[in-house]
Design an enzyme around this catalytic site. Structure first.
Site, mmCIF file in Angstrom:
data_model
loop_
_atom_site.group_PDB
_atom_site.id
_atom_site.type_symbol
_atom_site.label_atom_id
_atom_site.label_comp_id
_atom_site.label_asym_id
_atom_site.label_seq_id
_atom_site.Cartn_x
_atom_site.Cartn_y
_atom_site.Cartn_z
ATOM 1 N N ASP A 11 0.882 -1.154 0.000
ATOM 2 C CA ASP A 11 0.000 0.000 0.000
ATOM 3 C C ASP A 11 0.934 1.222 0.000
ATOM 4 O OD1 ASP A 11 -2.344 1.621 0.466
ATOM 5 O OD2 ASP A 11 -1.578 1.866 2.502
ATOM 6 N N ASP A 13 -0.109 5.071 0.793
ATOM 7 C CA ASP A 13 -0.367 6.089 1.827
ATOM 8 C C ASP A 13 -0.329 5.462 3.222
ATOM 9 O OD1 ASP A 13 -0.893 7.957 -0.240
ATOM 10 O OD2 ASP A 13 -2.986 7.335 -0.337
ATOM 11 N N GLY A 48 -7.516 3.400 3.019
ATOM 12 C CA GLY A 48 -7.765 2.394 1.984
ATOM 13 C C GLY A 48 -9.039 2.597 1.189
ATOM 14 N N SER A 119 -5.413 5.034 -4.338
ATOM 15 C CA SER A 119 -5.277 6.449 -4.705
ATOM 16 C C SER A 119 -5.114 6.681 -6.209
ATOM 17 C CB SER A 119 -4.074 7.053 -3.990
ATOM 18 O OG SER A 119 -3.853 8.369 -4.443
ATOM 19 N N ASN A 121 -3.727 9.437 -7.015
ATOM 20 C CA ASN A 121 -2.515 10.276 -6.996
ATOM 21 C C ASN A 121 -1.244 9.449 -6.815
ATOM 22 O OD1 ASN A 121 -3.656 13.079 -7.026
ATOM 23 N ND2 ASN A 121 -4.698 12.348 -5.188
ATOM 24 N N ASP A 173 -1.501 -0.496 6.066
ATOM 25 C CA ASP A 173 -1.772 0.220 7.322
ATOM 26 C C ASP A 173 -3.280 0.354 7.549
ATOM 27 O OD1 ASP A 173 -2.202 2.158 5.234
ATOM 28 O OD2 ASP A 173 -2.225 3.685 6.809
HETATM 29 C C1 BG6 Z 1 -5.890 5.560 -0.117
HETATM 30 C C2 BG6 Z 1 -6.033 6.304 1.199
HETATM 31 O O1 BG6 Z 1 -4.571 5.183 -0.279
HETATM 32 O O2 BG6 Z 1 -6.289 6.399 -1.200
HETATM 33 C C3 BG6 Z 1 -7.454 6.824 1.341
HETATM 34 O O3 BG6 Z 1 -5.728 5.421 2.269
HETATM 35 C C4 BG6 Z 1 -7.793 7.700 0.137
HETATM 36 O O4 BG6 Z 1 -7.571 7.543 2.544
HETATM 37 C C5 BG6 Z 1 -7.630 6.886 -1.147
HETATM 38 O O5 BG6 Z 1 -9.132 8.174 0.234
HETATM 39 C C6 BG6 Z 1 -7.921 7.690 -2.400
HETATM 40 O O6 BG6 Z 1 -6.927 8.663 -2.567
HETATM 41 P P1 BG6 Z 1 -6.934 9.797 -3.659
HETATM 42 O O7 BG6 Z 1 -5.518 10.301 -3.657
HETATM 43 O O8 BG6 Z 1 -7.304 9.181 -4.971
HETATM 44 O O9 BG6 Z 1 -7.928 10.820 -3.225
HETATM 45 MG MG MG Z 2 -2.745 3.189 3.530
#
Ligand code: BG6
Ligand code: MG
Length: 217
Positions: A11, A13, A48, A119, A121, A173
């Site tokens: 993972d 973040d 997550g 994510s 991002n 996590d």
């Molecule tokens: C996960 C995070 O990795 O990504 C979440 O743990 C988050 O909290 C999710 O909402 C989506 O992320 P993003 O960057 O696409 O908004």
């Molecule tokens: Mg995470």
């Protein structure tokens, strides 16, 4: 000494870097603006979970008039803009020596290393911390339709790696991420907020403990 797994799916973040805290700060700013109570405990439920599903969790405490889908998308965009400002300030200094050295060691032992993140991002974050080309495969929020605890993100990672789920270890996590790994038929190592979670195969007190878990005695 052999290795117990052929691949590790990380993972991002809260595992590779501390962007979980930036998610918290950005959601906190939005929640404060809306007058919604939000703290680290609520934030742990967002780990997550996709951006829109995270917003729904925050809006559980919304007492105003019902929001349209359009308004919700606007709020999520606002949070993401704030989050991206924090990401813009990241650099390779945000990658800890421990994480870097552990990844390097595992790679030299012949393991395939991948990312399994909800994510959208993820690739930007990886390039910010100097790991833009580092991982063998990346499965992220852009190639899935369901976020954790659904196993899709990890099954896609295994598919990209051309591995069977039983050959992969997931590092997470998020409790939702540990559940996703289990649903994918993969062992998992829980760290941070998921540390001690009973559904995980192992708990990692620190990231470098991964080396012991992966090594067959
Ligand atoms: C996960 C995070 O990795 O990504 C979440 O743990 C988050 O909290 C999710 O909402 C989506 O992320 P993003 O960057 O696409 O908004
Ligand atoms: Mg995470």
């Amino acid at each position: 000494m052999g290795m117990k797994y052929k691949a590790i799916i990380f993972d991002l973040d809260g595992v590779i870097c501390h962007t979980d805290h930036y998610h918290y700060l950005a959601w906190k700013q939005l929640a404060d603006k809306l007058g919604i109570y939000f703290d680290e405990i609520v934030n742990n439920r967002l780990r997550g979970v996709s951006r829109m599903d995270s917003l729904e969790i925050i809006l559980e405490r919304w007492n105003g008039a019902p929001l349209s889908d359009e308004e919700k998308v606007k709020l999520a965009d606002e949070k993401n803009a704030c989050y991206k400002e924090l990401l813009n300030q990241m650099s390779p200094k945000d990658l800890s020596r421990e994480v870097k050295d552990t990844l390097e060691y595992l790679r030299t032992r012949g393991l395939q290393l991948a990312i399994g993140s909800s994510s959208r991002n993820a690739r930007f974050i990886l390039s910010q911390i100097g790991l833009g080309d580092y991982f063998d495969e990346i499965s992220d929020g852009n190639n899935i339709t369901k976020s954790k605890p659904d196993p899709e993100v990890f099954l896609m990672a295994a598919k990209y790696l051309k591995m069977n789920p039983s050959e992969c270890l997931v590092v997470e996590d998020a409790k939702a991420g540990v559940d996703a790994a289990k649903a994918a038929g993969m062992d998992s190592a829980a760290i941070g907020d998921a540390f001690g979670y009973a559904q995980a195969t192992y708990s990692l007190f620190t990231f470098s403990k991964l080396i012991q878990i992966c090594s067959v005695q």
